[in-house]
Write a protein that holds these residues in place. Sequence first.
Motif, PDB file in Angstrom:
ATOM      1  N   LEU A  47      12.595  19.835  41.321  1.00 29.41           N
ATOM      2  CA  LEU A  47      12.288  20.783  40.246  1.00 29.41           C
ATOM      3  C   LEU A  47      11.871  20.044  38.977  1.00 29.41           C
ATOM      4  N   TRP A  48      12.567  18.950  38.661  1.00 33.31           N
ATOM      5  CA  TRP A  48      12.183  18.147  37.493  1.00 33.31           C
ATOM      6  C   TRP A  48      10.809  17.509  37.698  1.00 33.31           C
ATOM      7  N   GLN A  49      10.541  17.079  38.913  1.00 31.95           N
ATOM      8  CA  GLN A  49       9.235  16.478  39.196  1.00 31.95           C
ATOM      9  C   GLN A  49       8.104  17.484  38.978  1.00 31.95           C
ATOM     10  N   GLU A  50       8.303  18.708  39.455  1.00 34.70           N
ATOM     11  CA  GLU A  50       7.280  19.743  39.267  1.00 34.70           C
ATOM     12  C   GLU A  50       7.042  20.008  37.783  1.00 34.70           C
ATOM     13  N   ALA A  51       8.128  20.066  37.012  1.00 35.18           N
ATOM     14  CA  ALA A  51       7.994  20.331  35.581  1.00 35.18           C
ATOM     15  C   ALA A  51       7.376  19.140  34.854  1.00 35.18           C
ATOM     16  N   ALA A  52       7.785  17.933  35.216  1.00 36.95           N
ATOM     17  CA  ALA A  52       7.263  16.728  34.559  1.00 36.95           C
ATOM     18  C   ALA A  52       5.767  16.605  34.756  1.00 36.95           C
ATOM     19  N   MET A  53       5.284  16.971  35.922  1.00 36.26           N
ATOM     20  CA  MET A  53       3.851  16.870  36.195  1.00 36.26           C
ATOM     21  C   MET A  53       3.039  17.885  35.392  1.00 36.26           C
ATOM     22  N   LYS A  54       3.744  18.824  34.753  1.00 37.88           N
ATOM     23  CA  LYS A  54       3.066  19.797  33.894  1.00 37.88           C
ATOM     24  C   LYS A  54       3.406  19.569  32.422  1.00 37.88           C
ATOM     25  N   GLY A  55       4.006  18.413  32.121  1.00 38.49           N
ATOM     26  CA  GLY A  55       4.218  18.028  30.731  1.00 38.49           C
ATOM     27  C   GLY A  55       5.575  18.324  30.134  1.00 38.49           C
ATOM     28  N   HIS A  56       6.573  18.650  30.953  1.00 37.31           N
ATOM     29  CA  HIS A  56       7.895  18.962  30.406  1.00 37.31           C
ATOM     30  C   HIS A  56       8.644  17.668  30.105  1.00 37.31           C
ATOM     31  N   VAL A  57       8.864  17.403  28.832  1.00 39.34           N
ATOM     32  CA  VAL A  57       9.405  16.120  28.377  1.00 39.34           C
ATOM     33  C   VAL A  57      10.826  15.870  28.887  1.00 39.34           C
ATOM     34  N   GLU A  58      11.696  16.856  28.777  1.00 42.53           N
ATOM     35  CA  GLU A  58      13.092  16.650  29.172  1.00 42.53           C
ATOM     36  C   GLU A  58      13.219  16.361  30.660  1.00 42.53           C
TER      37      GLU A  58
ATOM     38  N   TRP B  30       9.854   6.795  31.051  1.00 38.61           N
ATOM     39  CA  TRP B  30      10.220   6.852  29.630  1.00 38.61           C
ATOM     40  C   TRP B  30       9.040   6.518  28.730  1.00 38.61           C
ATOM     41  N   MET B  31       8.124   5.687  29.205  1.00 41.42           N
ATOM     42  CA  MET B  31       6.918   5.389  28.437  1.00 41.42           C
ATOM     43  C   MET B  31       6.120   6.674  28.207  1.00 41.42           C
ATOM     44  N   ILE B  32       6.011   7.478  29.236  1.00 45.99           N
ATOM     45  CA  ILE B  32       5.247   8.726  29.138  1.00 45.99           C
ATOM     46  C   ILE B  32       5.913   9.683  28.165  1.00 45.99           C
ATOM     47  N   SER B  33       7.220   9.898  28.328  1.00 48.92           N
ATOM     48  CA  SER B  33       7.908  10.869  27.459  1.00 48.92           C
ATOM     49  C   SER B  33       8.037  10.365  26.025  1.00 48.92           C
ATOM     50  N   ALA B  34       8.168   9.057  25.834  1.00 51.91           N
ATOM     51  CA  ALA B  34       8.211   8.513  24.469  1.00 51.91           C
ATOM     52  C   ALA B  34       6.895   8.764  23.753  1.00 51.91           C
ATOM     53  N   LYS B  35       5.798   8.593  24.470  1.00 52.64           N
ATOM     54  CA  LYS B  35       4.477   8.803  23.874  1.00 52.64           C
ATOM     55  C   LYS B  35       4.196  10.274  23.595  1.00 52.64           C
TER      56      LYS B  35
END
Length: 256
Positions: free
Chosen positions: A173-184, A206-211
């Motif tokens: 579920l986190w992977q699906e959300a992350a691929m659509k830009g969900h930072v948390e 973390w590089m992606i979410s930090a940016k």
Amino acid sequence: MSAADVAARAGGSAESVDTAARDLQQRLMASGHERPKEETCPICFDPIELPIIDHSTVNVCCMKRVCNGCLLEARRRGIYNSCPFCRTHRPSDVASAVAMILKRVDKGDADAIKHLGDRYYHGRQGLAKDVPRAIELWTEAAELGSLDAHYQLGLAYCTGHGVEQDKPRGIHLWQEAAMKGHVESRHNLAVVEYNNGNYELAVRHWMISAKMGDEDSLNEIKDMFKEGHATKAQYAEALLGYRDAVEEMKSPQREE
């Protein structure tokens, strides 16, 4: 569950499992570098500062999340008792607020369904605590596209709170959300990789979410650098990207 888990449970060969895992990681790292439109203020059109809950308010009449800067500007213009977006009069009590949410739920509004799930989960604002009902609502909201619902369900399945623990499902579920830009969700995937000893993947997440403006992710990279798991160049790149993202979220009203 992950793509690799799907292949494994379907009786896939070791080679097909490895291929599915590689494909998933490639998609994870190649997508979700921009925050979703739901995290942009509908009035000023700027991305809302993180953490969002501290820098914005959801209006139950229309379920639009408005940034604090626009809320301040609305008050300056004398808009106190109505929504700064749709101008609907604010609910006068908890019952009226719940009625507004239910009206949006009946229309299939994913954000309203997720919001109602939150209220049941915490047992607040006139609703008795009902975690199984919250899970049902989050599941429906996730199916309708709510990334926040994906995130909350991921927490529930990873911790086993309210549902039978199923970490692969929660991570998926986190992977699906992350691929659509969900930072948390992206941040939590990094935590999972770190705990599994996959430091390189953790740093990449973390590089992606930090940016994207997440300070917690930036601090994790800083710690990884101190531990020798991230390079000085990676930390510098993350810091520069973080500063650019924060600058993009600034406005004169938000600074007051």
